[in-house]
Design a protein around this motif. Structure first.
Motif, PDB file in Angstrom:
ATOM      1  N   MET A   1     -45.141 -10.758 -32.014  1.00  0.00           N
ATOM      2  CA  MET A   1     -44.643 -11.174 -33.306  1.00  0.00           C
ATOM      3  C   MET A   1     -43.129 -10.982 -33.379  1.00  0.00           C
ATOM      4  N   VAL A   2     -42.643  -9.925 -32.765  1.00  0.00           N
ATOM      5  CA  VAL A   2     -41.198  -9.690 -32.755  1.00  0.00           C
ATOM      6  C   VAL A   2     -40.496 -10.825 -32.015  1.00  0.00           C
ATOM      7  N   ARG A   3     -41.102 -11.286 -30.924  1.00  0.00           N
ATOM      8  CA  ARG A   3     -40.517 -12.408 -30.189  1.00  0.00           C
ATOM      9  C   ARG A   3     -40.481 -13.659 -31.055  1.00  0.00           C
ATOM     10  N   PHE A   4     -41.552 -13.902 -31.799  1.00  0.00           N
ATOM     11  CA  PHE A   4     -41.576 -15.066 -32.698  1.00  0.00           C
ATOM     12  C   PHE A   4     -40.526 -14.898 -33.788  1.00  0.00           C
ATOM     13  N   LYS A   5     -40.435 -13.725 -34.340  1.00  0.00           N
ATOM     14  CA  LYS A   5     -39.428 -13.444 -35.369  1.00  0.00           C
ATOM     15  C   LYS A   5     -38.023 -13.756 -34.846  1.00  0.00           C
ATOM     16  N   ASN A   6     -37.822 -13.503 -33.553  1.00  0.00           N
ATOM     17  CA  ASN A   6     -36.521 -13.740 -32.939  1.00  0.00           C
ATOM     18  C   ASN A   6     -36.332 -15.172 -32.452  1.00  0.00           C
ATOM     19  N   GLY A   7     -37.260 -16.067 -32.815  1.00  0.00           N
ATOM     20  CA  GLY A   7     -37.061 -17.481 -32.532  1.00  0.00           C
ATOM     21  C   GLY A   7     -37.865 -18.083 -31.398  1.00  0.00           C
ATOM     22  N   GLU A   8     -38.711 -17.323 -30.729  1.00  0.00           N
ATOM     23  CA  GLU A   8     -39.521 -17.863 -29.634  1.00  0.00           C
ATOM     24  C   GLU A   8     -40.786 -18.520 -30.182  1.00  0.00           C
ATOM     25  N   VAL A   9     -40.776 -19.827 -30.256  1.00  0.00           N
ATOM     26  CA  VAL A   9     -41.920 -20.573 -30.785  1.00  0.00           C
ATOM     27  C   VAL A   9     -43.149 -20.357 -29.905  1.00  0.00           C
ATOM     28  N   GLU A  10     -42.938 -20.230 -28.600  1.00  0.00           N
ATOM     29  CA  GLU A  10     -44.061 -20.015 -27.680  1.00  0.00           C
ATOM     30  C   GLU A  10     -44.807 -18.727 -28.011  1.00  0.00           C
ATOM     31  N   ALA A  11     -44.100 -17.753 -28.537  1.00  0.00           N
ATOM     32  CA  ALA A  11     -44.737 -16.481 -28.901  1.00  0.00           C
ATOM     33  C   ALA A  11     -45.737 -16.702 -30.036  1.00  0.00           C
ATOM     34  N   VAL A  49     -46.225 -17.369 -40.413  1.00  0.00           N
ATOM     35  CA  VAL A  49     -44.980 -18.108 -40.147  1.00  0.00           C
ATOM     36  C   VAL A  49     -43.956 -17.819 -41.237  1.00  0.00           C
ATOM     37  N   LYS A  50     -44.388 -17.881 -42.491  1.00  0.00           N
ATOM     38  CA  LYS A  50     -43.465 -17.645 -43.615  1.00  0.00           C
ATOM     39  C   LYS A  50     -42.930 -16.216 -43.623  1.00  0.00           C
ATOM     40  N   ALA A  51     -43.767 -15.260 -43.206  1.00  0.00           N
ATOM     41  CA  ALA A  51     -43.377 -13.850 -43.261  1.00  0.00           C
ATOM     42  C   ALA A  51     -42.600 -13.402 -42.031  1.00  0.00           C
ATOM     43  N   ALA A  52     -42.523 -14.236 -41.020  1.00  0.00           N
ATOM     44  CA  ALA A  52     -41.880 -13.838 -39.759  1.00  0.00           C
ATOM     45  C   ALA A  52     -40.482 -13.259 -39.950  1.00  0.00           C
ATOM     46  N   PRO A  53     -39.619 -13.854 -40.763  1.00  0.00           N
ATOM     47  CA  PRO A  53     -38.270 -13.279 -40.899  1.00  0.00           C
ATOM     48  C   PRO A  53     -38.272 -11.858 -41.473  1.00  0.00           C
ATOM     49  N   ARG A  54     -39.288 -11.519 -42.251  1.00  0.00           N
ATOM     50  CA  ARG A  54     -39.363 -10.193 -42.888  1.00  0.00           C
ATOM     51  C   ARG A  54     -40.243  -9.213 -42.120  1.00  0.00           C
ATOM     52  N   TYR A  55     -40.859  -9.661 -41.029  1.00  0.00           N
ATOM     53  CA  TYR A  55     -41.806  -8.825 -40.285  1.00  0.00           C
ATOM     54  C   TYR A  55     -41.099  -7.588 -39.724  1.00  0.00           C
TER      55      TYR A  55
END
Length: 189
Positions: A1-11, A49-55
Protein backbone atom coordinates in the motif's frame (compact mmCIF):
# COMPACT_ATOMS: atom_id res chain seq x y z
CA UNK A 1 0.00 0.00 0.00
CA UNK A 2 2.90 2.34 0.72
CA UNK A 3 4.20 1.69 -2.79
CA UNK A 4 0.78 2.53 -4.23
CA UNK A 5 0.60 5.65 -2.08
CA UNK A 6 3.94 6.65 -3.60
CA UNK A 7 2.58 6.35 -7.14
CA UNK A 8 3.20 2.72 -8.17
CA UNK A 9 0.01 1.70 -9.96
CA UNK A 10 1.30 -1.88 -10.24
CA UNK A 11 1.29 -2.08 -6.45
CA UNK A 12 -2.47 -1.43 -6.41
CA UNK A 13 -2.98 -4.14 -9.03
CA UNK A 14 -1.07 -6.53 -6.79
CA UNK A 15 -3.15 -5.57 -3.74
CA UNK A 16 -6.32 -5.96 -5.76
CA UNK A 17 -5.35 -9.43 -7.04
CA UNK A 18 -4.28 -10.56 -3.58
CA UNK A 19 -7.26 -9.26 -1.58
CA UNK A 20 -10.29 -8.69 -3.83
CA UNK A 21 -11.56 -12.29 -3.66
CA UNK A 22 -11.16 -12.35 0.11
CA UNK A 23 -13.12 -9.12 0.49
CA UNK A 24 -15.86 -10.47 -1.80
CA UNK A 25 -16.04 -13.65 0.27
CA UNK A 26 -16.19 -11.67 3.53
CA UNK A 27 -18.95 -9.44 2.15
CA UNK A 28 -20.83 -12.49 0.90
CA UNK A 29 -20.65 -14.16 4.30
CA UNK A 30 -21.82 -10.91 5.84
CA UNK A 31 -24.66 -10.08 3.42
CA UNK A 32 -25.60 -13.42 1.85
CA UNK A 33 -25.80 -11.85 -1.60
CA UNK A 34 -23.08 -12.63 -4.13
CA UNK A 35 -23.96 -9.70 -6.44
CA UNK A 36 -24.05 -7.28 -3.51
CA UNK A 37 -20.79 -8.72 -2.15
CA UNK A 38 -19.13 -7.98 -5.50
CA UNK A 39 -20.45 -4.40 -5.38
CA UNK A 40 -19.28 -3.92 -1.80
CA UNK A 41 -15.80 -5.21 -2.65
CA UNK A 42 -15.61 -2.79 -5.57
CA UNK A 43 -16.69 0.04 -3.28
CA UNK A 44 -14.04 -1.00 -0.75
CA UNK A 45 -11.26 -0.85 -3.34
CA UNK A 46 -12.54 2.49 -4.61
CA UNK A 47 -12.20 3.76 -1.03
CA UNK A 48 -8.68 2.30 -0.90
CA UNK A 49 -7.77 4.33 -3.99
CA UNK A 50 -9.31 7.50 -2.55
CA UNK A 51 -7.63 7.00 0.84
CA UNK A 52 -4.18 6.21 -0.58
CA UNK A 53 -2.78 9.74 -0.15
CA UNK A 54 -3.76 9.69 3.56
CA UNK A 55 -2.71 6.08 4.24
CA UNK A 56 -0.43 5.65 7.25
CA UNK A 57 0.97 2.17 7.90
CA UNK A 58 0.16 2.12 11.61
CA UNK A 59 -1.40 -1.35 11.50
CA UNK A 60 -1.32 -4.27 9.10
CA UNK A 61 -2.77 -3.43 5.70
CA UNK A 62 -5.36 -6.20 6.08
CA UNK A 63 -6.58 -4.72 9.35
CA UNK A 64 -7.10 -1.37 7.62
CA UNK A 65 -8.69 -3.03 4.57
CA UNK A 66 -11.12 -5.12 6.63
CA UNK A 67 -12.07 -2.06 8.66
CA UNK A 68 -13.22 -0.46 5.41
CA UNK A 69 -14.94 -3.70 4.34
CA UNK A 70 -16.65 -4.14 7.71
CA UNK A 71 -17.93 -0.57 7.67
CA UNK A 72 -19.25 -1.09 4.14
CA UNK A 73 -21.04 -4.28 5.22
CA UNK A 74 -22.49 -2.64 8.33
CA UNK A 75 -23.68 0.25 6.17
CA UNK A 76 -25.33 -2.28 3.87
CA UNK A 77 -27.24 -3.73 6.83
CA UNK A 78 -28.48 -0.26 7.74
CA UNK A 79 -29.95 0.38 4.29
CA UNK A 80 -33.76 0.41 4.47
CA UNK A 81 -34.17 -1.90 1.48
CA UNK A 82 -31.87 -4.45 3.10
CA UNK A 83 -33.92 -4.56 6.29
CA UNK A 84 -37.30 -4.79 4.58
CA UNK A 85 -36.50 -7.10 1.70
CA UNK A 86 -34.42 -9.68 3.55
CA UNK A 87 -35.33 -11.52 6.69
CA UNK A 88 -32.50 -14.03 6.37
CA UNK A 89 -29.52 -14.80 4.23
CA UNK A 90 -30.37 -16.16 0.80
CA UNK A 91 -28.43 -18.68 -1.20
CA UNK A 92 -29.21 -17.03 -4.50
CA UNK A 93 -25.76 -17.42 -5.99
CA UNK A 94 -25.32 -21.05 -4.96
CA UNK A 95 -28.77 -21.95 -6.23
CA UNK A 96 -28.02 -20.25 -9.54
CA UNK A 97 -24.83 -22.29 -9.87
CA UNK A 98 -22.35 -19.50 -9.14
CA UNK A 99 -19.35 -20.18 -6.97
CA UNK A 100 -20.05 -19.20 -3.40
CA UNK A 101 -16.54 -18.47 -2.22
CA UNK A 102 -13.58 -19.90 -0.39
CA UNK A 103 -15.43 -20.46 2.86
CA UNK A 104 -18.54 -22.09 1.47
CA UNK A 105 -20.02 -23.78 4.50
CA UNK A 106 -21.03 -26.99 2.73
CA UNK A 107 -19.06 -30.21 3.06
CA UNK A 108 -18.02 -31.00 -0.49
CA UNK A 109 -16.13 -34.10 0.61
CA UNK A 110 -19.29 -36.19 1.01
CA UNK A 111 -20.39 -38.29 -1.91
CA UNK A 112 -23.82 -39.50 -0.86
CA UNK A 113 -26.77 -37.41 -2.14
CA UNK A 114 -28.44 -37.51 1.29
CA UNK A 115 -25.23 -36.32 2.96
CA UNK A 116 -24.86 -33.47 0.47
CA UNK A 117 -28.47 -32.44 0.99
CA UNK A 118 -27.99 -32.47 4.76
CA UNK A 119 -24.78 -30.46 4.34
CA UNK A 120 -26.55 -27.91 2.16
CA UNK A 121 -29.42 -27.64 4.64
CA UNK A 122 -26.97 -27.11 7.48
CA UNK A 123 -25.10 -24.47 5.48
CA UNK A 124 -28.39 -22.71 4.72
CA UNK A 125 -29.35 -22.81 8.41
CA UNK A 126 -25.95 -21.43 9.45
CA UNK A 127 -26.25 -18.58 6.93
CA UNK A 128 -29.78 -17.86 8.14
CA UNK A 129 -28.66 -17.71 11.76
CA UNK A 130 -25.61 -15.60 10.86
CA UNK A 131 -27.94 -13.10 9.23
CA UNK A 132 -29.84 -12.77 12.49
CA UNK A 133 -26.78 -11.84 14.53
CA UNK A 134 -26.29 -8.16 15.33
CA UNK A 135 -23.84 -6.60 12.89
CA UNK A 136 -21.01 -6.18 15.39
CA UNK A 137 -21.27 -9.83 16.52
CA UNK A 138 -21.40 -11.04 12.92
CA UNK A 139 -18.36 -8.93 12.01
CA UNK A 140 -16.31 -10.15 14.98
CA UNK A 141 -17.23 -13.78 14.34
CA UNK A 142 -16.53 -13.68 10.60
CA UNK A 143 -13.26 -11.80 11.01
CA UNK A 144 -11.97 -14.16 13.68
CA UNK A 145 -13.36 -17.51 12.56
CA UNK A 146 -13.65 -17.17 8.78
CA UNK A 147 -10.88 -14.68 7.99
CA UNK A 148 -8.59 -16.12 10.66
CA UNK A 149 -7.70 -12.81 12.28
CA UNK A 150 -6.41 -12.71 15.84
CA UNK A 151 -8.55 -10.98 18.47
CA UNK A 152 -6.01 -8.16 18.43
CA UNK A 153 -6.44 -7.72 14.65
CA UNK A 154 -10.23 -7.89 14.93
CA UNK A 155 -10.11 -5.27 17.69
CA UNK A 156 -8.08 -2.99 15.44
CA UNK A 157 -10.44 -3.60 12.54
CA UNK A 158 -13.59 -2.91 14.55
CA UNK A 159 -12.09 -0.15 16.68
CA UNK A 160 -12.92 -1.87 19.97
CA UNK A 161 -10.91 -3.53 22.74
CA UNK A 162 -9.75 -7.14 22.61
CA UNK A 163 -12.05 -7.88 25.53
CA UNK A 164 -14.99 -6.53 23.54
CA UNK A 165 -14.05 -8.76 20.62
CA UNK A 166 -13.89 -11.82 22.88
CA UNK A 167 -17.31 -10.94 24.26
CA UNK A 168 -18.79 -10.40 20.79
CA UNK A 169 -17.41 -13.69 19.49
CA UNK A 170 -18.53 -15.54 22.63
CA UNK A 171 -22.09 -14.16 22.38
CA UNK A 172 -22.30 -14.86 18.64
CA UNK A 173 -20.99 -18.40 19.07
CA UNK A 174 -23.32 -19.10 21.99
CA UNK A 175 -26.30 -17.85 20.02
CA UNK A 176 -25.37 -19.91 16.95
CA UNK A 177 -24.80 -22.98 19.12
CA UNK A 178 -28.20 -22.48 20.77
CA UNK A 179 -30.05 -21.87 17.48
CA UNK A 180 -28.37 -24.76 15.67
CA UNK A 181 -28.58 -27.27 18.54
CA UNK A 182 -31.79 -28.91 17.41
CA UNK A 183 -30.65 -28.91 13.78
CA UNK A 184 -27.36 -30.71 14.39
CA UNK A 185 -28.05 -32.25 17.78
CA UNK A 186 -26.61 -30.77 20.92
CA UNK A 187 -23.44 -32.73 21.67
CA UNK A 188 -23.72 -31.86 25.37
CA UNK A 189 -26.76 -34.14 25.73
Amino acid sequence: MVRFKNGEVEAFEELFKRHFGKVVNFAYQFTGSQPRAQEIAQEVFMQVVKAAPRYKPQAKFTTWLYRIATNACLNELRRPEHRTSRRGLERESAEEGEEVGETDLEDHGTHQPDDRLAGRELADKIREELSRLPGNQRAALLLSRVEGMSYEEVAGTLGVSEGAVKSLVFRATARLRRELAEFVGDERD
